[in-house]
Design a protein around this motif. Structure first.
Motif, PDB file in Angstrom:
ATOM      1  N   ILE A   1      32.623 -10.213  -3.049  1.00  0.00           N
ATOM      2  CA  ILE A   1      31.332  -9.634  -3.421  1.00  0.00           C
ATOM      3  C   ILE A   1      31.506  -8.590  -4.520  1.00  0.00           C
ATOM      4  CG2 ILE A   1      29.418  -8.218  -2.573  1.00  0.00           C
ATOM      5  CD1 ILE A   1      29.765  -9.655   0.127  1.00  0.00           C
ATOM      6  N   ILE A   2      32.559  -7.765  -4.427  1.00  0.00           N
ATOM      7  CA  ILE A   2      32.833  -6.782  -5.474  1.00  0.00           C
ATOM      8  C   ILE A   2      33.148  -7.484  -6.791  1.00  0.00           C
ATOM      9  CG2 ILE A   2      34.466  -5.008  -6.212  1.00  0.00           C
ATOM     10  CD1 ILE A   2      34.644  -4.086  -3.329  1.00  0.00           C
ATOM     11  N   PHE A   3      33.860  -8.600  -6.717  1.00  0.00           N
ATOM     12  CA  PHE A   3      34.158  -9.390  -7.913  1.00  0.00           C
ATOM     13  C   PHE A   3      32.875  -9.853  -8.597  1.00  0.00           C
ATOM     14  CE2 PHE A   3      34.605 -13.860  -9.387  1.00  0.00           C
ATOM     15  CZ  PHE A   3      35.303 -13.616 -10.566  1.00  0.00           C
ATOM     16  N   VAL A   4      31.928 -10.394  -7.825  1.00  0.00           N
ATOM     17  CA  VAL A   4      30.657 -10.840  -8.398  1.00  0.00           C
ATOM     18  C   VAL A   4      29.830  -9.652  -8.879  1.00  0.00           C
ATOM     19  CG1 VAL A   4      28.518 -12.111  -7.936  1.00  0.00           C
ATOM     20  CG2 VAL A   4      30.672 -12.912  -6.953  1.00  0.00           C
ATOM     21  N   LEU A   5      29.917  -8.521  -8.157  1.00  0.00           N
ATOM     22  CA  LEU A   5      29.208  -7.315  -8.571  1.00  0.00           C
ATOM     23  C   LEU A   5      29.682  -6.854  -9.947  1.00  0.00           C
ATOM     24  CD1 LEU A   5      27.264  -4.968  -7.874  1.00  0.00           C
ATOM     25  CD2 LEU A   5      29.207  -3.813  -6.813  1.00  0.00           C
ATOM     26  N   VAL A   6      30.992  -6.862 -10.162  1.00  0.00           N
ATOM     27  CA  VAL A   6      31.541  -6.479 -11.465  1.00  0.00           C
ATOM     28  C   VAL A   6      31.073  -7.460 -12.537  1.00  0.00           C
ATOM     29  CG1 VAL A   6      33.673  -6.218 -12.792  1.00  0.00           C
ATOM     30  CG2 VAL A   6      33.528  -5.306 -10.473  1.00  0.00           C
ATOM     31  N   LEU A   7      31.071  -8.748 -12.207  1.00  0.00           N
ATOM     32  CA  LEU A   7      30.588  -9.756 -13.150  1.00  0.00           C
ATOM     33  C   LEU A   7      29.131  -9.501 -13.533  1.00  0.00           C
ATOM     34  CD1 LEU A   7      31.952 -13.221 -11.907  1.00  0.00           C
ATOM     35  CD2 LEU A   7      32.557 -12.004 -14.001  1.00  0.00           C
ATOM     36  N   SER A   8      28.292  -9.218 -12.544  1.00  0.00           N
ATOM     37  CA  SER A   8      26.869  -9.018 -12.816  1.00  0.00           C
ATOM     38  C   SER A   8      26.635  -7.823 -13.721  1.00  0.00           C
ATOM     39  CB  SER A   8      26.106  -8.866 -11.495  1.00  0.00           C
ATOM     40  OG  SER A   8      26.505  -7.682 -10.818  1.00  0.00           O
TER      41      SER A   8
ATOM     42  N   VAL B   1      20.350 -21.693 -13.374  1.00  0.00           N
ATOM     43  CA  VAL B   1      21.466 -22.253 -12.605  1.00  0.00           C
ATOM     44  C   VAL B   1      22.499 -21.166 -12.314  1.00  0.00           C
ATOM     45  CG1 VAL B   1      23.390 -23.881 -12.671  1.00  0.00           C
ATOM     46  CG2 VAL B   1      21.123 -24.594 -13.473  1.00  0.00           C
ATOM     47  N   ALA B   2      22.808 -20.338 -13.315  1.00  0.00           N
ATOM     48  CA  ALA B   2      23.782 -19.264 -13.116  1.00  0.00           C
ATOM     49  C   ALA B   2      23.276 -18.254 -12.091  1.00  0.00           C
ATOM     50  CB  ALA B   2      24.069 -18.574 -14.450  1.00  0.00           C
ATOM     51  N   PHE B   3      22.002 -17.918 -12.166  1.00  0.00           N
ATOM     52  CA  PHE B   3      21.420 -16.970 -11.210  1.00  0.00           C
ATOM     53  C   PHE B   3      21.493 -17.513  -9.787  1.00  0.00           C
ATOM     54  CE2 PHE B   3      17.489 -15.734  -8.904  1.00  0.00           C
ATOM     55  CZ  PHE B   3      17.800 -14.398  -8.691  1.00  0.00           C
ATOM     56  N   ILE B   4      21.149 -18.784  -9.602  1.00  0.00           N
ATOM     57  CA  ILE B   4      21.182 -19.385  -8.268  1.00  0.00           C
ATOM     58  C   ILE B   4      22.613 -19.452  -7.740  1.00  0.00           C
ATOM     59  CG2 ILE B   4      20.775 -21.525  -6.987  1.00  0.00           C
ATOM     60  CD1 ILE B   4      18.348 -22.007  -8.770  1.00  0.00           C
ATOM     61  N   CYS B   5      23.550 -19.898  -8.575  1.00  0.00           N
ATOM     62  CA  CYS B   5      24.944 -20.055  -8.122  1.00  0.00           C
ATOM     63  C   CYS B   5      25.569 -18.709  -7.773  1.00  0.00           C
ATOM     64  CB  CYS B   5      25.764 -20.751  -9.203  1.00  0.00           C
ATOM     65  SG  CYS B   5      25.396 -22.499  -9.423  1.00  0.00           S
ATOM     66  N   LEU B   6      25.406 -17.717  -8.645  1.00  0.00           N
ATOM     67  CA  LEU B   6      26.033 -16.426  -8.403  1.00  0.00           C
ATOM     68  C   LEU B   6      25.380 -15.704  -7.225  1.00  0.00           C
ATOM     69  CD1 LEU B   6      26.521 -15.166 -12.072  1.00  0.00           C
ATOM     70  CD2 LEU B   6      28.229 -16.144 -10.546  1.00  0.00           C
ATOM     71  N   THR B   7      24.066 -15.812  -7.120  1.00  0.00           N
ATOM     72  CA  THR B   7      23.381 -15.167  -5.997  1.00  0.00           C
ATOM     73  C   THR B   7      23.759 -15.821  -4.678  1.00  0.00           C
ATOM     74  OG1 THR B   7      21.507 -14.607  -7.432  1.00  0.00           O
ATOM     75  CG2 THR B   7      21.131 -14.524  -5.063  1.00  0.00           C
ATOM     76  N   PHE B   8      23.790 -17.142  -4.649  1.00  0.00           N
ATOM     77  CA  PHE B   8      24.152 -17.833  -3.413  1.00  0.00           C
ATOM     78  C   PHE B   8      25.599 -17.562  -3.035  1.00  0.00           C
ATOM     79  CE2 PHE B   8      23.248 -20.826  -0.141  1.00  0.00           C
ATOM     80  CZ  PHE B   8      24.441 -21.489   0.117  1.00  0.00           C
ATOM     81  N   SER B   9      26.467 -17.373  -4.021  1.00  0.00           N
ATOM     82  CA  SER B   9      27.874 -17.114  -3.725  1.00  0.00           C
ATOM     83  C   SER B   9      28.054 -15.808  -2.958  1.00  0.00           C
ATOM     84  CB  SER B   9      28.703 -17.091  -5.012  1.00  0.00           C
ATOM     85  OG  SER B   9      28.391 -15.960  -5.806  1.00  0.00           O
ATOM     86  N   VAL B  10      27.243 -14.768  -3.279  1.00  0.00           N
ATOM     87  CA  VAL B  10      27.357 -13.506  -2.548  1.00  0.00           C
ATOM     88  C   VAL B  10      26.532 -13.514  -1.270  1.00  0.00           C
ATOM     89  CG1 VAL B  10      27.918 -12.143  -4.572  1.00  0.00           C
ATOM     90  CG2 VAL B  10      25.532 -12.439  -3.948  1.00  0.00           C
ATOM     91  N   MET B  11      25.458 -14.282  -1.232  1.00  0.00           N
ATOM     92  CA  MET B  11      24.670 -14.365  -0.008  1.00  0.00           C
ATOM     93  C   MET B  11      25.406 -15.170   1.067  1.00  0.00           C
ATOM     94  SD  MET B  11      21.948 -12.571  -0.382  1.00  0.00           S
ATOM     95  CE  MET B  11      22.868 -11.433  -1.435  1.00  0.00           C
ATOM     96  N   PHE B  12      26.202 -16.135   0.644  1.00  0.00           N
ATOM     97  CA  PHE B  12      26.917 -16.981   1.605  1.00  0.00           C
ATOM     98  C   PHE B  12      28.120 -16.250   2.203  1.00  0.00           C
ATOM     99  CE2 PHE B  12      30.285 -20.043   2.579  1.00  0.00           C
ATOM    100  CZ  PHE B  12      29.616 -20.862   3.476  1.00  0.00           C
ATOM    101  N   SER B  13      28.837 -15.505   1.379  1.00  0.00           N
ATOM    102  CA  SER B  13      30.087 -14.888   1.817  1.00  0.00           C
ATOM    103  C   SER B  13      29.875 -13.458   2.284  1.00  0.00           C
ATOM    104  CB  SER B  13      31.101 -14.909   0.671  1.00  0.00           C
ATOM    105  OG  SER B  13      32.274 -14.211   1.016  1.00  0.00           O
ATOM    106  N   TYR B  14      30.678 -13.047   3.274  1.00  0.00           N
ATOM    107  CA  TYR B  14      30.737 -11.658   3.712  1.00  0.00           C
ATOM    108  C   TYR B  14      32.122 -11.073   3.424  1.00  0.00           C
ATOM    109  CZ  TYR B  14      26.223 -11.316   6.031  1.00  0.00           C
ATOM    110  OH  TYR B  14      24.876 -11.243   6.291  1.00  0.00           O
TER     111      TYR B  14
END
Length: 277
Positions: free
Chosen positions: A43-50, A25-38
Protein backbone atom coordinates in the motif's frame (compact mmCIF):
# COMPACT_ATOMS: atom_id res chain seq x y z
CA UNK A 1 -10.16 29.16 -6.40
CA UNK A 2 -13.03 27.03 -5.10
CA UNK A 3 -14.86 27.44 -8.39
CA UNK A 4 -11.97 25.65 -10.11
CA UNK A 5 -12.11 22.59 -7.87
CA UNK A 6 -13.37 20.26 -10.61
CA UNK A 7 -12.39 22.34 -13.64
CA UNK A 8 -10.46 20.73 -16.46
CA UNK A 9 -7.53 22.96 -17.44
CA UNK A 10 -5.58 21.67 -20.41
CA UNK A 11 -1.83 21.24 -19.91
CA UNK A 12 0.93 19.65 -21.94
CA UNK A 13 2.51 16.92 -19.84
CA UNK A 14 2.70 13.13 -19.66
CA UNK A 15 -0.48 12.62 -17.62
CA UNK A 16 -2.66 15.06 -19.57
CA UNK A 17 -1.59 13.60 -22.90
CA UNK A 18 -2.81 10.12 -21.98
CA UNK A 19 -6.18 8.92 -23.25
CA UNK A 20 -9.17 9.19 -20.94
CA UNK A 21 -9.61 5.42 -21.29
CA UNK A 22 -6.02 4.88 -20.14
CA UNK A 23 -6.52 7.02 -17.05
CA UNK A 24 -9.75 5.19 -16.22
CA UNK A 25 -8.08 1.76 -16.51
CA UNK A 26 -5.09 2.95 -14.46
CA UNK A 27 -7.35 4.43 -11.79
CA UNK A 28 -9.38 1.21 -11.49
CA UNK A 29 -6.31 -1.07 -11.42
CA UNK A 30 -4.32 0.97 -8.91
CA UNK A 31 -7.31 1.61 -6.66
CA UNK A 32 -8.37 -2.03 -6.67
CA UNK A 33 -4.80 -3.12 -5.93
CA UNK A 34 -4.82 -1.20 -2.62
CA UNK A 35 -8.44 -2.02 -1.78
CA UNK A 36 -7.79 -5.74 -2.26
CA UNK A 37 -4.57 -5.97 -0.25
CA UNK A 38 -3.96 -5.28 3.44
CA UNK A 39 -0.18 -5.49 3.04
CA UNK A 40 1.01 -2.13 4.33
CA UNK A 41 4.27 -2.47 2.40
CA UNK A 42 2.47 -2.74 -0.94
CA UNK A 43 0.00 0.00 0.00
CA UNK A 44 2.88 2.39 0.78
CA UNK A 45 4.38 1.50 -2.61
CA UNK A 46 1.14 2.47 -4.39
CA UNK A 47 0.84 5.56 -2.18
CA UNK A 48 4.28 6.74 -3.31
CA UNK A 49 3.30 6.03 -6.92
CA UNK A 50 0.10 8.05 -6.61
CA UNK A 51 1.95 11.08 -5.21
CA UNK A 52 4.57 10.77 -7.96
CA UNK A 53 1.79 10.81 -10.57
CA UNK A 54 0.24 13.79 -8.79
CA UNK A 55 3.55 15.64 -9.04
CA UNK A 56 3.96 14.74 -12.72
CA UNK A 57 0.43 15.97 -13.50
CA UNK A 58 1.44 19.48 -12.26
CA UNK A 59 -1.87 19.98 -10.46
CA UNK A 60 -1.64 22.95 -8.13
CA UNK A 61 -2.11 22.07 -4.47
CA UNK A 62 -4.08 25.32 -4.04
CA UNK A 63 -6.64 23.94 -6.46
CA UNK A 64 -7.38 20.91 -4.28
CA UNK A 65 -6.55 22.36 -0.86
CA UNK A 66 -10.20 22.53 0.25
CA UNK A 67 -10.77 18.93 -0.82
CA UNK A 68 -7.64 17.81 1.03
CA UNK A 69 -8.84 19.47 4.24
CA UNK A 70 -12.15 17.59 4.10
CA UNK A 71 -10.34 14.35 3.27
CA UNK A 72 -7.99 14.84 6.23
CA UNK A 73 -10.94 15.39 8.56
CA UNK A 74 -12.62 12.26 7.17
CA UNK A 75 -9.48 10.14 7.67
CA UNK A 76 -9.03 11.38 11.23
CA UNK A 77 -12.69 10.74 12.04
CA UNK A 78 -12.50 7.28 10.47
CA UNK A 79 -9.40 6.44 12.52
CA UNK A 80 -11.06 7.47 15.79
CA UNK A 81 -14.40 5.77 15.08
CA UNK A 82 -12.70 2.53 14.03
CA UNK A 83 -10.98 2.32 17.41
CA UNK A 84 -14.11 3.43 19.25
CA UNK A 85 -16.32 0.67 17.82
CA UNK A 86 -13.73 -2.07 17.18
CA UNK A 87 -10.80 -1.64 19.59
CA UNK A 88 -9.85 -5.34 19.43
CA UNK A 89 -10.38 -6.03 15.72
CA UNK A 90 -6.66 -5.96 14.96
CA UNK A 91 -5.95 -8.71 17.47
CA UNK A 92 -8.76 -10.81 15.98
CA UNK A 93 -7.27 -10.47 12.50
CA UNK A 94 -3.63 -11.19 13.35
CA UNK A 95 -4.29 -13.67 16.15
CA UNK A 96 -1.75 -12.19 18.56
CA UNK A 97 -1.75 -9.47 21.22
CA UNK A 98 1.10 -7.03 21.87
CA UNK A 99 -0.36 -4.59 24.35
CA UNK A 100 1.15 -1.13 24.73
CA UNK A 101 -1.20 0.31 27.35
CA UNK A 102 -4.87 0.17 28.30
CA UNK A 103 -7.64 2.56 29.25
CA UNK A 104 -9.91 -0.16 30.64
CA UNK A 105 -10.76 -3.80 30.01
CA UNK A 106 -12.30 -3.04 26.61
CA UNK A 107 -10.14 -0.24 25.29
CA UNK A 108 -6.54 -1.38 25.07
CA UNK A 109 -3.95 -0.11 22.59
CA UNK A 110 -2.14 -2.92 20.81
CA UNK A 111 0.40 -3.04 18.00
CA UNK A 112 -2.04 -5.18 16.01
CA UNK A 113 -4.80 -2.57 16.22
CA UNK A 114 -2.42 0.25 15.29
CA UNK A 115 -1.17 -1.70 12.26
CA UNK A 116 -4.71 -2.50 11.12
CA UNK A 117 -5.94 1.10 11.46
CA UNK A 118 -2.81 2.57 9.88
CA UNK A 119 -3.15 0.16 6.95
CA UNK A 120 -6.79 1.13 6.54
CA UNK A 121 -6.02 4.86 6.55
CA UNK A 122 -3.20 4.45 4.03
CA UNK A 123 -5.55 2.52 1.73
CA UNK A 124 -7.84 5.55 1.56
CA UNK A 125 -4.95 8.00 1.33
CA UNK A 126 -3.39 6.19 -1.63
CA UNK A 127 -6.60 6.19 -3.65
CA UNK A 128 -7.48 9.86 -3.17
CA UNK A 129 -4.64 11.37 -5.28
CA UNK A 130 -5.51 8.90 -8.06
CA UNK A 131 -9.13 10.07 -8.06
CA UNK A 132 -8.06 13.73 -8.10
CA UNK A 133 -5.72 13.08 -11.03
CA UNK A 134 -8.45 11.31 -12.97
CA UNK A 135 -11.02 14.06 -12.40
CA UNK A 136 -8.79 17.05 -13.07
CA UNK A 137 -6.69 15.78 -15.98
CA UNK A 138 -9.41 14.15 -18.10
CA UNK A 139 -11.25 16.05 -20.80
CA UNK A 140 -14.91 14.95 -20.36
CA UNK A 141 -15.60 14.85 -24.12
CA UNK A 142 -12.44 12.89 -24.87
CA UNK A 143 -13.21 10.51 -22.00
CA UNK A 144 -16.71 9.89 -23.35
CA UNK A 145 -15.28 9.16 -26.80
CA UNK A 146 -12.82 6.67 -25.29
CA UNK A 147 -15.59 4.86 -23.43
CA UNK A 148 -17.66 4.64 -26.58
CA UNK A 149 -14.72 3.12 -28.43
CA UNK A 150 -14.58 0.14 -26.04
CA UNK A 151 -18.28 -0.62 -26.40
CA UNK A 152 -20.02 1.62 -23.87
CA UNK A 153 -23.24 3.11 -25.23
CA UNK A 154 -22.62 6.62 -26.50
CA UNK A 155 -25.70 7.78 -24.60
CA UNK A 156 -24.24 6.58 -21.30
CA UNK A 157 -20.80 7.95 -22.20
CA UNK A 158 -22.26 11.34 -23.08
CA UNK A 159 -24.29 11.41 -19.86
CA UNK A 160 -21.09 10.79 -17.87
CA UNK A 161 -19.31 13.57 -19.76
CA UNK A 162 -22.12 15.99 -18.96
CA UNK A 163 -21.92 15.00 -15.29
CA UNK A 164 -18.19 15.75 -15.17
CA UNK A 165 -18.75 19.08 -16.89
CA UNK A 166 -21.54 20.04 -14.53
CA UNK A 167 -19.53 20.00 -11.28
CA UNK A 168 -17.71 23.31 -11.93
CA UNK A 169 -20.95 24.95 -13.09
CA UNK A 170 -22.78 23.80 -9.97
CA UNK A 171 -20.04 25.16 -7.70
CA UNK A 172 -20.13 28.52 -9.50
CA UNK A 173 -23.93 28.63 -9.25
CA UNK A 174 -23.71 27.94 -5.52
CA UNK A 175 -21.23 30.78 -5.04
CA UNK A 176 -23.30 33.21 -7.13
CA UNK A 177 -26.48 32.40 -5.21
CA UNK A 178 -24.64 32.58 -1.89
CA UNK A 179 -23.22 36.03 -2.67
CA UNK A 180 -26.62 37.26 -3.90
CA UNK A 181 -28.33 36.07 -0.71
CA UNK A 182 -25.64 37.58 1.51
CA UNK A 183 -26.01 40.91 -0.26
CA UNK A 184 -29.68 40.78 0.79
CA UNK A 185 -28.67 40.39 4.43
CA UNK A 186 -28.46 36.60 4.78
CA UNK A 187 -25.86 35.86 7.47
CA UNK A 188 -23.83 32.68 7.03
CA UNK A 189 -21.00 33.66 9.37
CA UNK A 190 -20.10 31.97 12.64
CA UNK A 191 -21.76 34.83 14.50
CA UNK A 192 -25.14 33.17 13.88
CA UNK A 193 -26.33 30.12 15.78
CA UNK A 194 -25.90 26.74 14.11
CA UNK A 195 -29.65 26.27 13.65
CA UNK A 196 -29.98 29.71 12.04
CA UNK A 197 -27.08 29.02 9.69
CA UNK A 198 -28.61 25.70 8.60
CA UNK A 199 -31.90 27.48 7.93
CA UNK A 200 -30.10 30.19 5.95
CA UNK A 201 -28.28 27.55 3.92
CA UNK A 202 -31.66 26.27 2.74
CA UNK A 203 -32.19 29.67 1.14
CA UNK A 204 -29.21 28.81 -1.05
CA UNK A 205 -29.91 25.14 -1.75
CA UNK A 206 -33.51 25.65 -2.88
CA UNK A 207 -32.59 28.12 -5.68
CA UNK A 208 -29.63 25.90 -6.56
CA UNK A 209 -31.94 22.90 -7.03
CA UNK A 210 -34.29 24.86 -9.28
CA UNK A 211 -31.35 26.24 -11.26
CA UNK A 212 -30.08 22.69 -11.72
CA UNK A 213 -33.46 21.44 -12.92
CA UNK A 214 -33.75 24.34 -15.38
CA UNK A 215 -30.31 23.59 -16.79
CA UNK A 216 -31.11 19.87 -17.14
CA UNK A 217 -34.31 20.69 -19.02
CA UNK A 218 -32.47 23.17 -21.26
CA UNK A 219 -29.76 20.65 -22.17
CA UNK A 220 -32.31 17.86 -22.70
CA UNK A 221 -34.38 20.02 -25.05
CA UNK A 222 -31.30 21.13 -26.99
CA UNK A 223 -30.11 17.52 -27.43
CA UNK A 224 -33.58 16.37 -28.47
CA UNK A 225 -33.89 19.15 -31.06
CA UNK A 226 -30.55 18.08 -32.54
CA UNK A 227 -31.73 14.47 -32.84
CA UNK A 228 -29.45 13.01 -30.16
CA UNK A 229 -30.03 9.26 -29.79
CA UNK A 230 -31.64 8.79 -33.19
CA UNK A 231 -28.84 6.60 -34.57
CA UNK A 232 -27.04 3.64 -33.01
CA UNK A 233 -23.60 5.16 -33.53
CA UNK A 234 -22.11 8.63 -33.58
CA UNK A 235 -18.79 10.27 -34.36
CA UNK A 236 -16.69 12.14 -31.81
CA UNK A 237 -14.84 15.38 -32.31
CA UNK A 238 -12.60 14.87 -29.27
CA UNK A 239 -11.71 11.22 -29.87
CA UNK A 240 -8.07 10.32 -29.19
CA UNK A 241 -6.46 7.04 -30.33
CA UNK A 242 -4.34 5.05 -27.92
CA UNK A 243 -0.62 5.69 -28.28
CA UNK A 244 2.53 3.96 -27.09
CA UNK A 245 2.45 5.69 -23.71
CA UNK A 246 -1.17 4.64 -23.23
CA UNK A 247 -0.36 0.97 -23.73
CA UNK A 248 2.66 1.22 -21.43
CA UNK A 249 0.61 2.81 -18.65
CA UNK A 250 -2.15 0.21 -19.03
CA UNK A 251 0.38 -2.62 -18.83
CA UNK A 252 2.08 -1.03 -15.83
CA UNK A 253 -1.25 -0.58 -14.01
CA UNK A 254 -2.25 -4.17 -14.76
CA UNK A 255 1.14 -5.33 -13.46
CA UNK A 256 0.63 -3.40 -10.20
CA UNK A 257 -2.77 -5.03 -9.76
CA UNK A 258 -1.37 -8.46 -10.57
CA UNK A 259 1.45 -7.84 -8.08
CA UNK A 260 -1.06 -7.02 -5.34
CA UNK A 261 -2.93 -10.26 -5.98
CA UNK A 262 0.25 -12.35 -6.15
CA UNK A 263 1.65 -10.87 -2.92
CA UNK A 264 -1.64 -11.60 -1.15
CA UNK A 265 -1.95 -15.22 -2.25
CA UNK A 266 1.62 -16.44 -2.78
CA UNK A 267 3.68 -14.37 -0.32
CA UNK A 268 1.40 -13.59 2.61
CA UNK A 269 -1.01 -16.46 2.14
CA UNK A 270 -3.93 -14.07 2.70
CA UNK A 271 -4.93 -10.45 2.12
CA UNK A 272 -3.31 -9.45 5.42
CA UNK A 273 0.40 -8.94 6.02
CA UNK A 274 1.15 -10.33 9.48
CA UNK A 275 4.52 -9.24 10.91
CA UNK A 276 3.66 -10.67 14.35
CA UNK A 277 4.18 -14.35 13.47
Amino acid sequence: MKSKLFDYIDRDNFIYNLSGLTKLVAFICLTFSVMFSYDIRYIIFVLVLSFCFFRISEISFRQVRTMMIYVGVFLLLNFCLTYLFSPQYGTEIYGTTHELFRFNSRYTVTLEQILYQLTKILKYASGIPLGIIFLLTTNPSEFAASLNRIGVSYKAAYALALTLRYFPDMIRDYQDISLAQQSRGLDLSKKEKLGTRVKNMMNIFVPLIFTTLDRIELISNAMELRGFGKHKKRTWYAGKPLGRNDYLVILFSAAVLAGSICVSFFVNGSRFYNPFV
